[in-house]
Write a protein that holds these residues in place. Structure first.
Motif, PDB file in Angstrom:
ATOM      1  N   ARG A  15       0.666  -1.258  -0.051  1.00 59.86           N
ATOM      2  CA  ARG A  15       0.216  -0.095  -0.021  1.00 59.86           C
ATOM      3  C   ARG A  15       0.793   1.120  -0.021  1.00 59.86           C
ATOM      4  N   GLU A  21     -10.769   5.904  -2.527  1.00 62.54           N
ATOM      5  CA  GLU A  21      -9.769   5.144  -3.368  1.00 62.54           C
ATOM      6  C   GLU A  21      -8.386   5.747  -2.875  1.00 62.54           C
ATOM      7  N   PRO A  37      -4.382   2.923  -1.088  1.00 60.95           N
ATOM      8  CA  PRO A  37      -4.219   2.558  -2.206  1.00 60.95           C
ATOM      9  C   PRO A  37      -3.082   1.642  -2.436  1.00 60.95           C
ATOM     10  N   LEU A  38      -3.132   0.946  -3.567  1.00 61.05           N
ATOM     11  CA  LEU A  38      -2.026  -0.137  -3.939  1.00 61.05           C
ATOM     12  C   LEU A  38      -1.082   0.591  -4.985  1.00 61.05           C
ATOM     13  N   ASP A  72      -0.975   0.038  -8.510  1.00 63.88           N
ATOM     14  CA  ASP A  72      -2.067   0.728  -9.334  1.00 63.88           C
ATOM     15  C   ASP A  72      -1.237   2.068  -9.742  1.00 63.88           C
ATOM     16  N   PHE A  73      -0.631   2.867  -8.779  1.00 60.52           N
ATOM     17  CA  PHE A  73      -0.135   4.065  -9.184  1.00 60.52           C
ATOM     18  C   PHE A  73       1.107   4.030 -10.154  1.00 60.52           C
ATOM     19  N   LYS A 124       1.228   2.459 -12.670  1.00 64.32           N
ATOM     20  CA  LYS A 124       0.882   2.381 -13.882  1.00 64.32           C
ATOM     21  C   LYS A 124       0.430   3.593 -14.650  1.00 64.32           C
ATOM     22  N   LEU A 125       0.318   4.837 -13.725  1.00 63.57           N
ATOM     23  CA  LEU A 125      -0.154   5.970 -14.104  1.00 63.57           C
ATOM     24  C   LEU A 125       0.814   6.775 -15.163  1.00 63.57           C
ATOM     25  N   VAL A 146      -6.862  11.060 -11.976  1.00 65.21           N
ATOM     26  CA  VAL A 146      -6.954  10.349 -10.518  1.00 65.21           C
ATOM     27  C   VAL A 146      -7.012  11.404  -9.412  1.00 65.21           C
TER      28      VAL A 146
END
Length: 345
Positions: free
Chosen positions: A93, A268, A272-273, A276-277, A279-280, A288
């Motif tokens: 996280r 969200e 958060p994971l 996921d971040f 990949k932005l 986001v």
């Protein structure tokens, strides 16, 4: 001007949602300039060169606006509903500072300040200016002078009613406003050193003195280049700001005023994971974090921070996401990716 206008102004401030209110003469904190220059002389501002450039205007309200006679200081609470440290032991996280989990405080505080300033100008015929952390204004010493609280050993404002969870705003005015009676907001840190002990990087180098070059909030938000390698491991999974010194303060147990609803955390962003971040891209980052204070640091700095967190995680599952960023067009990102990849083995 009688105290009635100050009392009426305080009532209007409460109506607008401000939980803390105080008034100080424009010259109420004369020691501020000397303390600021000593801090700058020690290089504690890091690469925030704008603080040097605006030192004369920042040192005193009259340096910014010679006609100012009174300063109205206000506070909106952002008391966290969840423990700020809840994600620190979860390496998959990301940990985001409490203040950035909801709406951008600039967008919340400033419109209300403008409403209150307009109310004051209409009733006094005097000029007003409003400030929310975007001008050379020393909000914390002025808030202390206005009776909102005192500056703790972590240098932030402390209050008996709000702990250290307050967003500050200021109204400068040419009106000579009488201060209200003592609000009982004064206090002391005594012999407590909880905030100093809690700092992961030792950035509180003396009571009330923070060296930004060591501060995780500075390193993840203000610092534009690569974070020094000696400090990267100490970031843990903190990807935007740090609440450790604030969270450690015992005065927070008296902070019973809930956060203004505008600052309720976005679901969200609560846990958060990191994957996921990582990949932005730029467009995804902007989408986001639309309406969030995080948006202002930009995608590259944000992903840099996430890569440091990935490198600190010890999780092989993050290797593919990190590897995909090794050849990122942004040198800031590719440097952090290579470091993280080496840490993950």
């Amino acid at each position: 001007m009688t105290s009635l206008i100050s009392e009426a102004l305080a009532a209007e401030a409460r109506r607008l949602g401000f939980a803390a209110f105080g008034i100080a003469p424009a010259d109420a904190a004369p020691e501020t300039g000397a303390r600021l220059r000593q801090w700058l002389a020690g290089g504690c501002h890091g690469d925030m060169l704008w603080m040097e450039d605006t030192a004369d205007r920042r040192a005193s309200p009259k340096g910014l606006w010679p006609e100012v006679r009174s300063v109205v200081m206000l506070g909106l609470p952002y008391t966290p509903a969840l423990p700020p440290s809840r994600n620190l032991a979860l390496p998959e996280r990301a940990t985001i500072s409490v203040y950035a989990l909801g709406r951008d405080y600039h967008d919340v505080v400033k419109p209300r300040l403008k409403q209150l300033a307009s109310w004051l100008a209409l009733r006094t015929g005097e000029d007003v200016k409003v400030f929310v952390d975007t001008a050379p204004v020393m909000e914390k010493p002025l808030a202390e002078a206005a009776g909102l609280g005192w500056q703790g050993k972590h240098s932030n404002l402390l209050s008996r009613r709000h702990g250290n969870w307050l967003f500050l705003g200021a109204i400068y005015t040419t009106a000579a406003l009488p201060p209200l009676a003592d609000t009982g907001a004064k206090g002391s840190c005594g012999s407590c050193t909880a905030c100093i002990t809690a700092c992961p990087t030792g950035a509180i180098v003396a009571p009330g003195r923070v060296d930004a070059r060591l501060c995780i909030s500075y390193l993840t938000i203000e610092h534009k280049g690569p974070v020094p390698e000696a400090l990267r491991g100490k970031l843990g999974n903190r990807i935007y700001g740090c609440d450790d010194c604030l969270d450690a303060c015992p005065w927070n147990r008296f902070a019973h005023v809930p956060a203004d609803p505008a600052f309720n955390p976005r679901a969200e962003l609560s846990a958060p994971l990191l994957a996921d971040f990582l990949k932005l891209d730029d467009a995804g980052f902007r989408q986001v974090f639309s309406g969030s204070p995080i948006k202002r640091i930009g995608r590259d700095r944000f992903v840099r921070n996430c890569l440091y967190a990935a490198g600190n995680s010890g999780l092989p599952a993050l290797r593919p996401a990190v590897l995909a960023l090794v050849d990122d067009p942004a040198p800031l990102v590719s440097d952090a990716a290579r470091w993280a990849l080496a840490r993950l083995g």
